[in-house]
Design an enzyme around this catalytic site. Structure first.
Site, PDB file in Angstrom:
ATOM      1  N   ASP A 142      -4.397  37.392  -4.942  1.00  0.00           N
ATOM      2  CA  ASP A 142      -4.678  37.928  -3.614  1.00  0.00           C
ATOM      3  C   ASP A 142      -3.438  37.725  -2.735  1.00  0.00           C
ATOM      4  O   ASP A 142      -3.339  36.764  -1.984  1.00  0.00           O
ATOM      5  CB  ASP A 142      -5.897  37.207  -3.026  1.00  0.00           C
ATOM      6  CG  ASP A 142      -6.300  37.752  -1.667  1.00  0.00           C
ATOM      7  OD1 ASP A 142      -5.933  38.900  -1.363  1.00  0.00           O
ATOM      8  OD2 ASP A 142      -6.982  37.038  -0.921  1.00  0.00           O
TER       9      ASP A 142
ATOM     10  N   GLU B 270      -6.583  33.241  -7.981  1.00  0.00           N
ATOM     11  CA  GLU B 270      -8.028  33.461  -7.968  1.00  0.00           C
ATOM     12  C   GLU B 270      -8.487  34.051  -9.307  1.00  0.00           C
ATOM     13  O   GLU B 270      -7.687  34.556 -10.091  1.00  0.00           O
ATOM     14  CB  GLU B 270      -8.422  34.425  -6.837  1.00  0.00           C
ATOM     15  CG  GLU B 270      -7.914  34.014  -5.461  1.00  0.00           C
ATOM     16  CD  GLU B 270      -8.497  34.836  -4.325  1.00  0.00           C
ATOM     17  OE1 GLU B 270      -9.563  35.463  -4.523  1.00  0.00           O
ATOM     18  OE2 GLU B 270      -7.903  34.840  -3.228  1.00  0.00           O
TER      19      GLU B 270
ATOM     20  N   ASP C  33     -13.941  39.201  -1.073  1.00  0.00           N
ATOM     21  CA  ASP C  33     -13.167  37.999  -1.359  1.00  0.00           C
ATOM     22  C   ASP C  33     -13.890  36.803  -0.749  1.00  0.00           C
ATOM     23  O   ASP C  33     -14.205  36.794   0.444  1.00  0.00           O
ATOM     24  CB  ASP C  33     -11.759  38.125  -0.767  1.00  0.00           C
ATOM     25  CG  ASP C  33     -10.820  37.036  -1.256  1.00  0.00           C
ATOM     26  OD1 ASP C  33     -11.065  36.497  -2.350  1.00  0.00           O
ATOM     27  OD2 ASP C  33      -9.843  36.728  -0.555  1.00  0.00           O
TER      28      ASP C  33
ATOM     29  N   LYS D 155      -3.704  40.989   4.212  1.00  0.00           N
ATOM     30  CA  LYS D 155      -4.256  40.962   2.859  1.00  0.00           C
ATOM     31  C   LYS D 155      -4.307  42.341   2.210  1.00  0.00           C
ATOM     32  O   LYS D 155      -4.208  42.456   0.992  1.00  0.00           O
ATOM     33  CB  LYS D 155      -5.689  40.406   2.896  1.00  0.00           C
ATOM     34  CG  LYS D 155      -5.811  38.980   3.395  1.00  0.00           C
ATOM     35  CD  LYS D 155      -5.563  37.995   2.283  1.00  0.00           C
ATOM     36  CE  LYS D 155      -6.028  36.606   2.664  1.00  0.00           C
ATOM     37  NZ  LYS D 155      -5.827  35.643   1.569  1.00  0.00           N
TER      38      LYS D 155
ATOM     39  N   HIS E  85      -9.045  23.981  -1.070  1.00  0.00           N
ATOM     40  CA  HIS E  85      -8.254  24.979  -0.356  1.00  0.00           C
ATOM     41  C   HIS E  85      -8.697  25.083   1.106  1.00  0.00           C
ATOM     42  O   HIS E  85      -7.866  25.074   2.023  1.00  0.00           O
ATOM     43  CB  HIS E  85      -8.375  26.346  -1.037  1.00  0.00           C
ATOM     44  CG  HIS E  85      -7.712  27.463  -0.297  1.00  0.00           C
ATOM     45  ND1 HIS E  85      -6.340  27.530  -0.121  1.00  0.00           N
ATOM     46  CD2 HIS E  85      -8.223  28.551   0.333  1.00  0.00           C
ATOM     47  CE1 HIS E  85      -6.037  28.615   0.573  1.00  0.00           C
ATOM     48  NE2 HIS E  85      -7.160  29.249   0.865  1.00  0.00           N
TER      49      HIS E  85
ATOM     50  N   GLU F 284      -2.158  34.009  -3.889  1.00  0.00           N
ATOM     51  CA  GLU F 284      -3.356  33.183  -3.964  1.00  0.00           C
ATOM     52  C   GLU F 284      -3.906  33.289  -5.377  1.00  0.00           C
ATOM     53  O   GLU F 284      -4.189  34.386  -5.864  1.00  0.00           O
ATOM     54  CB  GLU F 284      -4.414  33.613  -2.941  1.00  0.00           C
ATOM     55  CG  GLU F 284      -4.035  33.243  -1.511  1.00  0.00           C
ATOM     56  CD  GLU F 284      -5.179  33.402  -0.527  1.00  0.00           C
ATOM     57  OE1 GLU F 284      -5.107  32.792   0.555  1.00  0.00           O
ATOM     58  OE2 GLU F 284      -6.142  34.139  -0.829  1.00  0.00           O
TER      59      GLU F 284
END
Length: 422
Positions: free
Chosen positions: A240, A208, A133, A260, A140, A206
């Site tokens: 994520d 992505e 990642d 995570k 951000h 998140e």
């Protein structure tokens, strides 16, 4: 195959208006239904082209494919054939779907080849060996730096010199539609003397994109920015999931872990990098100038519109964010070049996520952490409800597509419902 917008293509398949899965897209995925075992397909409109049936009927006869290559639980073996072959397969399917081509259109096997997408269950498209990642959106990274560090020095000293990343957990990457369970862990707020344990109180998404590698390297080899896209098979949407309170307490000094690793959700259709070519665009100016191994000859960003929705249980979905992949400071070629510059080897099916994609506008922030500014500015939903972070029963939905000169290529969506902690 022509992916150029100057060539208008039409198909005999009925494709709904604003469909992501047009004749210009033709993404690969793995599906099954009540009658069919897992197999490889290509999406167009509301249908899936069952590639195994096409193969059995001889439509790929001149490609000399491995027997049963499409009767597979994952795309890895297909991707490993190399881009020359996978491009030819996609070109052949596009040719068969053109309006004036009667080969499949008028063939008795057509009904068996074209599967209803609504009746299919989409599976994880690739067997993911490794997952990285990145942290490649300057907006951000700046927002997070302002919230948690010195607002005057939001970016850490290395950020503009290299694509920051970390190695994540591949085993908990799941396909769209699979619900997630609220994670538990340790957290310690600034006003707490000692840490506590329990369900995360600050569950976040998140926004992505992630690319899937299509070619392996040997240990000790590296990939240049010029070569990078030959190693990229395609892209998926990537959520994520992040437990902000767990993450904040654990991440120093080694980075994200339990905050995570409990789940990441991906869209099931892999959009090839060739299908995105017409949306290529210049990225942000990189200052200071990057080191030579990170310099790119051609534009490496893609103009892809991204949307995030929150749908509370039993209610309609509310759009909470609109962003764009073109905002990324570090592009995918730079990410892959940096990832391998030390000789780290990659394998077919590795997944590299972009990091949260945020823009300059408050509505373009790609996480609740930013949208609610660490919970200080609740986000109002269409129902009148407010959200600081994601609550049990909420479904988070992400969508993404490129649109230019009347041509649309998209990812469908990635969605997941949040279940209470066990």
């Amino acid at each position: 195959m022509s992916d150029s917008p100057t060539n208008t293509l039409s198909t005999w398949v009925e494709v709904p208006k604003n469909s992501d899965f047009t004749i210009y897209n033709l993404p690969f995925g793995v599906f099954k239904n009540k009658k069919l075992s897992p197999r490889v397909g290509i999406a167009i409109g509301d249908k899936i082209v069952d590639l195994s049936v096409l193969d059995q009927e001889g439509f790929f006869g001149n490609l000399f494919l491995t027997e049963g290559i499409f009767l597979n639980e994952f795309l890895n073996d297909l991707i490993a054939l190399g881009k020359v072959q996978t491009r030819k397969i996609r070109e052949r399917v596009q040719q068969l779907l053109l309006a004036d081509n009667e080969e499949l259109r008028d063939h008795s096997i057509r009904g068996k080849v074209m599967v209803n997408r609504r009746e299919a269950e989409m599976l994880l498209p690739v067997k993911i060996g490794d997952y990285t990642d990145f942290y490649s959106s300057i907006e951000h990274a700046t927002n997070v730096g302002k919230m948690f560090r010195d607002p005057e020095n939001a970016l850490l000293p290395n950020w503009k010199h290299l694509p920051v990343g970390y190695h994540g957990r591949a085993s908990s990457i799941i396909p769209s539609g699979v619900p997630i369970t609220r994670p538990k862990g340790q957290f310690k707020d600034p006003d707490m003397e000692v840490p506590a344990f329990g369900p995360s109180r600050r569950l976040d998404f998140e926004l992505e994109l992630a690319f899937i590698t299509g070619k392996q390297t040997k240990l000790g080899d590296s990939i240049s920015t010029d070569e990078a896209e030959e190693y990229i098979f395609g892209f998926v949407l990537f959520n994520d999931w992040s437990a902000r309170d767990i993450q904040a307490w654990e991440y120093v000094p080694l980075g994200p872990f339990l905050g995570k690793s409990f789940a990441s959700s991906i869209s099931p259709w892999v959009v090839t990098i060739e299908a995105l070519e017409q949306f290529r665009t210049q990225g942000p100016v990189q200052e200071p100038e990057v080191l030579d191994y990170l310099k790119c000859e051609k534009p490496g960003n893609f103009d892809l519109k991204l949307e995030v929705y929150i749908q509370p249980e039993g209610q309609k979905a509310s759009k909470v964010a609109t962003s764009n992949f073109k905002y990324m400071y570090w592009n995918v070629a730079q990410q892959l070049a940096h990832h391998t510059v030390n000789g780290c080897n990659i394998n077919v099916g590795d997944m590299m996520a972009s990091g949260t994609i945020s823009g300059k506008d408050e509505n373009s922030y790609g996480s609740m952490l930013e949208l609610s500014w660490k919970g200080t500015k609740p986000v109002k939903l269409d129902s009148g409800e407010e959200r600081k972070f994601i609550e049990d029963g909420d479904t988070v939905i992400m969508k993404g597509f490129g649109e230019k000169d009347g041509i649309r290529v998209g990812f469908g969506e990635v969605s997941a419902k949040v279940l209470p902690a066990k």
